[in-house]
Design an enzyme around this catalytic site. Structure first.
Site, mmCIF file in Angstrom:
data_model
loop_
_atom_site.group_PDB
_atom_site.id
_atom_site.type_symbol
_atom_site.label_atom_id
_atom_site.label_comp_id
_atom_site.label_asym_id
_atom_site.label_seq_id
_atom_site.Cartn_x
_atom_site.Cartn_y
_atom_site.Cartn_z
ATOM 1 N N LYS A 34 0.858 -1.234 -0.046
ATOM 2 C CA LYS A 34 -0.090 0.152 -0.009
ATOM 3 C C LYS A 34 0.796 1.229 0.011
ATOM 4 O O LYS A 34 2.016 1.194 0.319
ATOM 5 C CB LYS A 34 -0.789 -0.019 1.235
ATOM 6 C CG LYS A 34 -0.174 -0.098 2.679
ATOM 7 C CD LYS A 34 -1.215 -0.194 3.663
ATOM 8 C CE LYS A 34 -0.408 -0.119 5.110
ATOM 9 N NZ LYS A 34 -1.499 -0.207 6.226
ATOM 10 N N ARG A 128 -9.660 1.605 15.674
ATOM 11 C CA ARG A 128 -9.802 2.190 14.365
ATOM 12 C C ARG A 128 -10.890 1.499 13.664
ATOM 13 O O ARG A 128 -12.012 1.876 13.636
ATOM 14 C CB ARG A 128 -8.452 2.309 13.506
ATOM 15 C CG ARG A 128 -7.490 3.086 14.310
ATOM 16 C CD ARG A 128 -6.093 3.230 13.297
ATOM 17 N NE ARG A 128 -5.833 1.807 12.918
ATOM 18 C CZ ARG A 128 -4.668 1.756 11.584
ATOM 19 N NH1 ARG A 128 -3.992 2.657 11.530
ATOM 20 N NH2 ARG A 128 -4.424 0.606 11.327
ATOM 21 N N TYR A 257 18.173 29.272 7.611
ATOM 22 C CA TYR A 257 16.822 30.105 8.017
ATOM 23 C C TYR A 257 16.659 30.107 9.633
ATOM 24 O O TYR A 257 17.025 28.746 10.153
ATOM 25 C CB TYR A 257 15.588 29.540 7.304
ATOM 26 C CG TYR A 257 15.427 29.768 5.941
ATOM 27 C CD1 TYR A 257 15.351 31.050 5.568
ATOM 28 C CD2 TYR A 257 15.427 28.835 4.908
ATOM 29 C CE1 TYR A 257 14.990 31.346 4.094
ATOM 30 C CE2 TYR A 257 15.174 29.017 3.775
ATOM 31 C CZ TYR A 257 14.877 30.385 3.170
ATOM 32 O OH TYR A 257 14.786 30.596 1.903
ATOM 33 N N MET A 305 14.041 24.177 1.420
ATOM 34 C CA MET A 305 13.276 23.328 0.198
ATOM 35 C C MET A 305 14.346 22.753 -0.687
ATOM 36 O O MET A 305 13.930 21.411 -1.103
ATOM 37 C CB MET A 305 12.463 24.426 -0.531
ATOM 38 C CG MET A 305 11.744 23.762 -1.470
ATOM 39 S SD MET A 305 10.792 24.943 -2.629
ATOM 40 C CE MET A 305 9.314 25.705 -1.379
#
Length: 360
Positions: A34, A128, A257, A305
């Site tokens: 999956k 679940r 950053y 990024m």
């Protein structure tokens, strides 16, 4: 050209499947593919796992992709179907269907289908998906003898199998045993399935007739106290990049950053052409290991990024030097721990702009 790639070793994937077979020789194996085979590539991974007894997917679209690619291995729909039309479609393709709620049961019993393999999921404590234990007998009775059902199985999912000292797993196993007794499950005729990767490795009493390995197939340990190598598993995915620049920084200067990383001496940092836009976790901290030309270093500052910085101290590092973000030298588990996440998420988040290369 930017030199980054995601290398998937299909030989390692086959090795890990064999490892499952060695550990649980009497069990059938439902190999989890999956979520694009946990980010490794659905079709290449499924093809490499041809020796599995079945493949596990989350939903119909994944199963149909496999069939369209010519994969003939039995396929189980772990979330079941989402409409009466999907029930019919699943029957046409002879998919194994998990039933975990009342609406799916009604769809099945009203469908013009015959002799399907049906897994009934019981909620033994994860809360679940699954029927509650007190409702199971009614569901089981409705399915036994129904013309739509050819083979019936009972499954559950364990919430804390990776935590060896957690008593809740034993409570779930005890609940599952009571469920088997209540429905008078016939051994070797009506099958059971409980074990994910962690249970395969850590809970021998939880095996059942089918095991459902996922993470361990892709070469990562599901047990926090044990490494993949100690469990006889080989990493399948290697994430590779290259050094694109080397920057001299002075003592007390910062990098990146937010100015989160400060040099404690005059030194160098290497800039690597890989960032969160490629799937590297932005949450990775300064303890995160990275290998350059086979030598281990640490992340410096916040992941950007398109790039990240590496603390190389006083070392000389060549432009274009090979970088391994995780793989054979840097375990994905190490990176995941430093980023406060799991290897599952790392694998699934490698983005499409990273070229995939498959080793046979």
């Amino acid at each position: 050209m930017r030199t980054s790639e995601c290398v998937v070793d299909l030989g390692a994937l086959r090795h890990n499947l064999h490892r499952v077979r060695t550990l649980r020789p009497k069990a059938s194996i439902m190999a989890m593919v999956k979520a694009n085979a946990y980010g490794h590539g659905l079709i290449p991974a499924a093809s490499a796992l041809a020796d599995a007894d079945a493949l596990g997917v989350a939903f119909m679209e994944e199963a149909l992709q496999l069939r369209a690619a010519g994969i003939v291995t039995p396929i189980a729909l772990l979330e079941g179907v989402f409409s009466p039309a999907e029930m019919q479609l699943a029957a046409e393709h002879r998919f194994h269907i998990v039933i975990h709620q009342e609406q799916q049961l009604r769809w099945l019993l009203s469908a013009n289908v015959a002799s399907l393999k049906i897994w009934v999921k019981v909620n033994t404590g994860m809360n679940r998906l699954g029927f509650r234990p007190e409702d199971l007998l009614k569901v089981w009775t409705a399915l036994k003898g129904a013309p739509q059902v050819g083979q019936l199985g009972l499954m559950t999912h364990l919430a804390c199998a990776d935590e060896m000292g957690d008593g809740r797993t034993q409570l779930q196993l005890d609940c599952f045993a009571r469920c088997q007794a209540e429905v008078q499950l016939q051994p070797r005729v009506e099958e059971t399935s409980l074990a994910n990767s962690a249970a395969i490795l850590g809970w021998p009493q939880a095996q059942g007739d089918w095991v459902r390995p996922g993470l361990m197939l892709y070469g990562t340990s599901p047990l926090p106290a044990q490494t993949a190598a100690s469990l006889g598993l080989r990493p399948v995915m290697s994430l590779r990049a290259a050094v694109m620049a080397v920057q001299d920084v002075k003592a007390d200067e910062t990098v990146g950053y937010g100015c989160l990383w400060t040099a404690h001496q005059d030194q160098r940092v290497a800039l690597v052409n890989f960032g969160y836009g490629d799937g590297y976790p932005r949450t990775a901290d300064a303890s995160t290991p990275i290998a350059i030309a086979g030598r281990r270093y640490r992340l410096a500052g916040r992941v950007s990024m398109d790039m990240l910085a590496v603390d190389i101290g006083q070392d000389e590092v060549a432009l274009g030097a090979p970088v391994e973000l995780w793989g054979n030298n840097i375990a994905a588990d190490e990176v995941a721990s430093a980023a406060a996440t799991l290897a599952y998420e790392l694998f699934c988040k490698v983005t499409a702009r990273v070229p995939r290369r498959y080793l046979p």
